[in-house]
Design an enzyme around this catalytic site. Structure first.
Site, PDB file in Angstrom:
ATOM      1  N   THR A   1      22.668  -7.989 -12.959  1.00  0.00           N
ATOM      2  CA  THR A   1      23.524  -7.168 -13.352  1.00  0.00           C
ATOM      3  C   THR A   1      25.033  -8.518 -12.190  1.00  0.00           C
ATOM      4  O   THR A   1      24.514  -8.241 -10.957  1.00  0.00           O
ATOM      5  CB  THR A   1      24.395  -6.055 -13.314  1.00  0.00           C
TER       6      THR A   1
ATOM      7  N   TYR B   1      20.249  -5.679 -28.328  1.00  0.00           N
ATOM      8  CA  TYR B   1      21.345  -6.625 -27.530  1.00  0.00           C
ATOM      9  C   TYR B   1      22.649  -5.828 -28.736  1.00  0.00           C
ATOM     10  O   TYR B   1      22.732  -5.316 -29.163  1.00  0.00           O
ATOM     11  CB  TYR B   1      21.459  -7.757 -27.768  1.00  0.00           C
TER      12      TYR B   1
ATOM     13  N   ASP C   1      15.209 -10.984 -12.825  1.00  0.00           N
ATOM     14  CA  ASP C   1      15.588  -9.477 -13.131  1.00  0.00           C
ATOM     15  C   ASP C   1      15.571  -8.450 -13.023  1.00  0.00           C
ATOM     16  O   ASP C   1      14.381  -8.070 -13.355  1.00  0.00           O
ATOM     17  CB  ASP C   1      16.346  -9.630 -14.743  1.00  0.00           C
TER      18      ASP C   1
ATOM     19  N   SER D   1      15.681  -5.252 -15.284  1.00  0.00           N
ATOM     20  CA  SER D   1      14.025  -4.799 -16.744  1.00  0.00           C
ATOM     21  C   SER D   1      12.915  -5.930 -16.338  1.00  0.00           C
ATOM     22  O   SER D   1      12.183  -6.046 -14.647  1.00  0.00           O
ATOM     23  CB  SER D   1      14.684  -5.805 -18.144  1.00  0.00           C
TER      24      SER D   1
ATOM     25  N   ASN E   1      10.214  -7.075 -18.676  1.00  0.00           N
ATOM     26  CA  ASN E   1       9.618  -8.273 -19.268  1.00  0.00           C
ATOM     27  C   ASN E   1       9.899  -9.903 -19.147  1.00  0.00           C
ATOM     28  O   ASN E   1      10.686  -9.807 -18.426  1.00  0.00           O
ATOM     29  CB  ASN E   1       9.939  -7.819 -20.850  1.00  0.00           C
TER      30      ASN E   1
ATOM     31  N   ASP F   1      20.867  -4.353  -8.384  1.00  0.00           N
ATOM     32  CA  ASP F   1      20.126  -5.233  -9.719  1.00  0.00           C
ATOM     33  C   ASP F   1      20.362  -7.122  -9.321  1.00  0.00           C
ATOM     34  O   ASP F   1      21.771  -6.762  -9.890  1.00  0.00           O
ATOM     35  CB  ASP F   1      20.387  -4.616 -11.177  1.00  0.00           C
TER      36      ASP F   1
END
Length: 381
Positions: free
Chosen positions: A277, A134, A91, A94, A96, A274
């Site tokens: 997504t 979330y 991803d 993000s 982490n 991204d």
């Protein structure tokens, strides 16, 4: 392990690329549709693939997890000694790395692989807890260190998150176990060093970049490549686009046109490339204009798709064409069609953000260059 870079100088460049095959499995949406649960599920859990881009993302101890029901590309990594394998989304939106742990008893964890610290001789715990916000709750867990292996690259002492609770039931229906973030360190929760930054810091790569090829029609053939650019996946020149922010992989879009008319971003706009997504997302007003211009405001007849117009996205002086076969998504064996454009308002100081997700990346081989802080785009084969 600087020797790896020296070795790469002595052999063919292709031998220095580290590739992770990406598999296009069933998305959570497809699984829910098959079970006749989608409509009721969406009433309880509104579709929000851009939740991770909200303003609280970079807080010291929390990040935001997307609830994109259409994510379907995942690859396999391993954590620990001996290795424990996990399917993860790579991803770029993000930073982490997180996976489920044996301490998670939530419904969403019951059908996924769980990391077991007691089974790894290289595991090191911390006392730092993490909360991942979330759309329907929060995923909680803690940070720890262990050896992470990605495409044959051994990344020792990598910090990652182990979930202890996971929210709702969306992740139950997802085929992936966790997420490996490839955005910048400034976006990392808990000041955790991202996996790719650890690779760079230890000299494990011949080039500090990675690239994505997403196969347009096949469940196989997609790949993320670390440390190199594979010219067999694209044709023509690579067009390099400077980043406008070193947080996400954010660039400037000059305009969006349909039939020669500018329908969005007339004064330019900011967009994030991204891989985490699935669709192309943007502010509700301009997205409605695009839908109207291409004939997707109401129900879409699959028979009409070939006659729909191209969408042109102008980036850094280059036009990127999206034919209707790219931005119209088929399901049920081509019996049902839907738009790949999604209205999502993501306000920032630089204006509303757009997201160029898999609908765009399937058409254009995408290179993420940390040395020069640029995104490279070329027409995929």
């Amino acid at each position: 392990m600087k020797w790896a870079v020296v070795l790469c100088a002595l052999v063919a460049l292709t031998e220095c690329m580290h590739k992770v095959p990406l598999y296009k499995g069933k998305s959570a949406r497809e699984t829910l549709e098959e079970q006749g649960l989608l409509d009721e599920f969406l009433k309880k859990h509104p579709y929000n693939p851009t939740a991770k881009f909200n303003s609280v993302f970079a807080r010291a101890s929390s990040e935001t997890l997307t609830n994109d029901y259409d994510l379907s590309y995942f690859g396999v990594i391993s954590i620990g000694t001996p290795p424990q394998s996990f399917k993860v989304i790579f991803d770029t939106g993000s930073s982490n790395l997180w996976v489920p742990s044996v301490y998670c008893n939530s419904y969403a964890c019951t059908n996924h692989k769980k990391y077991d610290p007691s089974a790894s001789s290289t595991y090191h715990a911390t006392n730092q807890y993490i909360s991942i916000q979330y759309g329907t709750g929060s995923m909680t867990g803690f940070l720890a260190y262990d050896t992470v292996n990605v495409a044959g690259i051994s990344d020792p002492n990598q910090i990652f998150a182990l979930s202890t609770t996971e929210p709702g039931s969306f992740l139950y229906y997802a085929q992936f176990d966790g997420i490996l973030g490839l955005a910048f360190p400034s976006m990392a929760s808990g000041k955790a060093t991202p996996v790719f930054d650890n690779m760079m810091n230890q000299g494990l790569l011949s080039r500090d970049l990675f690239s994505f090829y997403l196969s347009p029609n096949s469940q196989s053939g997609s790949v993320v490549t670390f440390g190199g650019i594979d010219e067999s996946y694209f044709t023509g020149n690579i067009n390099w686009v400077p980043l406008t922010s070193e947080t996400y992989w954010q660039i400037k879009v000059d305009y969006i046109q349909v039939n020669g008319q500018t329908v969005a971003c007339a004064q330019s706009c900011q967009a994030i490339v991204d891989t985490g997504t699935s669709l192309i997302a943007g502010p509700s007003g301009p997205i409605a204009t695009i839908q109207s211009a291409v004939g997707a405001s109401t129900g879409i007849s699959c028979q009409n798709v070939p006659s729909m117009p191209d969408v042109i996205i102008g980036i850094n002086g280059v036009q990127y064409t999206l034919p209707p076969s790219a931005y119209i998504l088929e399901s049920y064996g081509g019996q049902q069609c839907s738009s790949g454009f999604q209205a999502m308002n993501i306000p920032t100081n630089a204006g509303d953000l757009w997201i160029l997700g898999d609908v765009f990346i399937r058409q254009y081989y995408s290179i993420f260059d940390r040395t020069n802080n640029m995104v490279g785009l070329a027409k995929s084969i």
